[in-house]
Structures are given as C-alpha cells and as structure tokens.
Design a protein around this motif. Sequence first.
Motif, PDB file in Angstrom:
ATOM      1  N   SER A  41     -12.798  -3.756   0.239  1.00 24.68           N
ATOM      2  CA  SER A  41     -13.631  -3.291  -0.867  1.00 24.68           C
ATOM      3  C   SER A  41     -15.015  -3.904  -0.773  1.00 24.68           C
ATOM      4  O   SER A  41     -15.188  -4.993  -0.229  1.00 24.68           O
ATOM      5  N   TYR A  77      -4.866   9.522   0.749  1.00 26.74           N
ATOM      6  CA  TYR A  77      -6.132   9.435   0.011  1.00 26.74           C
ATOM      7  C   TYR A  77      -6.890  10.760   0.026  1.00 26.74           C
ATOM      8  O   TYR A  77      -7.581  11.100  -0.928  1.00 26.74           O
ATOM      9  N   ARG A 117       0.838  -1.212   0.000  1.00 23.83           N
ATOM     10  CA  ARG A 117       0.000   0.000   0.000  1.00 23.83           C
ATOM     11  C   ARG A 117       0.869   1.257   0.000  1.00 23.83           C
ATOM     12  O   ARG A 117       0.587   2.203  -0.729  1.00 23.83           O
ATOM     13  N   SER A 147      -9.795  -4.292  -6.449  1.00 25.25           N
ATOM     14  CA  SER A 147      -9.383  -3.326  -5.424  1.00 25.25           C
ATOM     15  C   SER A 147      -9.245  -3.990  -4.059  1.00 25.25           C
ATOM     16  O   SER A 147      -8.461  -3.554  -3.229  1.00 25.25           O
ATOM     17  N   VAL A 157      -7.053  -3.210  -0.415  1.00 24.49           N
ATOM     18  CA  VAL A 157      -7.836  -2.477   0.581  1.00 24.49           C
ATOM     19  C   VAL A 157      -9.185  -3.158   0.741  1.00 24.49           C
ATOM     20  O   VAL A 157      -9.656  -3.824  -0.181  1.00 24.49           O
ATOM     21  N   GLN A 159      -5.599   3.800   6.661  1.00 22.62           N
ATOM     22  CA  GLN A 159      -5.721   2.643   5.774  1.00 22.62           C
ATOM     23  C   GLN A 159      -5.031   2.886   4.431  1.00 22.62           C
ATOM     24  O   GLN A 159      -4.378   1.998   3.896  1.00 22.62           O
ATOM     25  N   TRP A 160      -5.214   4.081   3.860  1.00 27.98           N
ATOM     26  CA  TRP A 160      -4.640   4.387   2.544  1.00 27.98           C
ATOM     27  C   TRP A 160      -4.009   5.777   2.616  1.00 27.98           C
ATOM     28  O   TRP A 160      -4.687   6.785   2.396  1.00 27.98           O
ATOM     29  N   THR A 174     -13.610   1.859   4.534  1.00 26.65           N
ATOM     30  CA  THR A 174     -12.829   1.826   5.751  1.00 26.65           C
ATOM     31  C   THR A 174     -13.732   1.352   6.876  1.00 26.65           C
ATOM     32  O   THR A 174     -14.768   1.974   7.124  1.00 26.65           O
ATOM     33  N   MET A 233     -13.738   1.275  -2.363  1.00 20.31           N
ATOM     34  CA  MET A 233     -12.913   1.030  -1.195  1.00 20.31           C
ATOM     35  C   MET A 233     -13.737   1.482   0.009  1.00 20.31           C
ATOM     36  O   MET A 233     -14.478   2.460  -0.080  1.00 20.31           O
TER      37      MET A 233
END
Length: 175
Positions: free
Chosen positions: A53, A143, A9, A47, A51, A139-140, A74, A72
């Motif tokens: 999805s 973003y 990631r 995806s 992550v 998480q990402w 969370t 995506m």
Amino acid sequence: MSRVVGWVRSLLAPLTRTRAFRWLGPRALPMAERLTRRLTGGRVQVSGLLVPSLTLHTVGAKSGEPRASELMYTPDGAGSAIVAGTNFARGSHPGWTHNLLAHPDAEITVRGRRYAVQATRIDTDPDAREAAWLRIERQWPGYRAYERDAGRQVRLFRLRLVRELQAGRLAARAR
C-alpha cells in the motif's frame, strides 16, 4: 510469513467483492487509514497489512489543492508500481485518477518514505493493460471483478519513480 499472507488474502479477497464490503469499505477504510497514518507517521497503513500500500499525493484537478489517497499497489519492476482506479466497484472513477490525468507528476509515501513519481496511463494499450491486470490479480485474486461490477473501464496507471524529490514541489504548485 508470505504463505500466511497468501492464505489470508485468499480468504479475504472474496469478502472484498461483497455488497456489504463495497458499502462499508469506502466509509470505514479512509477513516481508519487517516487515523493509522497519524498514529504511525505514515509508516503503517491498514490496507498495507495484507497488500502493498502507498499514499498517493496529488494536486486536485479542479481545486489545485493537495490531496492524499491510500491505495493498494502492485510492484511492476524496478522503481515502478501499478495502481487501479477501482473505487470499490462504483460507477464513477475515483478523484485521484482525475488528479493524475490533470497533473501526472505526483508523490507517494511508502513505509514512511516519500518519493516523486510520474504517472502514465496503462489502459491505452490493450496488451499492456492485460499484462497489468494479470500482475494485479496474482497479488489480489479476483480484483478485476471490480471493473466488471462497476460497468466501466477502470483506469490503470504506472507510477515511475523520479530520481530527485524536490521539497515542497506539490505545495508550491498548489499555491
């Protein structure tokens, strides 16, 4: 395994913010997601390899037709998920956000299982909005830059599980 995913990631996140990805992503990813969904019966998402999805099933705000969007998400506690309408940093909100505003009762598919959810906007409360972005970026990483680059306030939604899934509810509502 989580270390490997975290490492991948961190390598891929900057690539997703490039002009090339923003051009290619909206063209290639939906096609790849549809193909993968058909081949795996919705159990695997492209995806989802990096992550969490889901597939969001909504009713079209204007058409009243069933719609499906791969997103995506969370995780946000027991039975809740956060989704962000980044639309690959485009200037317009994605269609699924209009659908949720018009019809907040929706369904999601996660790992091949379908659940009823109710969507609520997070972005009306500045503190809740900030907390949601912090959770998403854990998480990402990076973003939230999509929001800055899009030049608009991204719509954030919390999807809460509804206890019972009524079979065919969306299909019946679309008629």
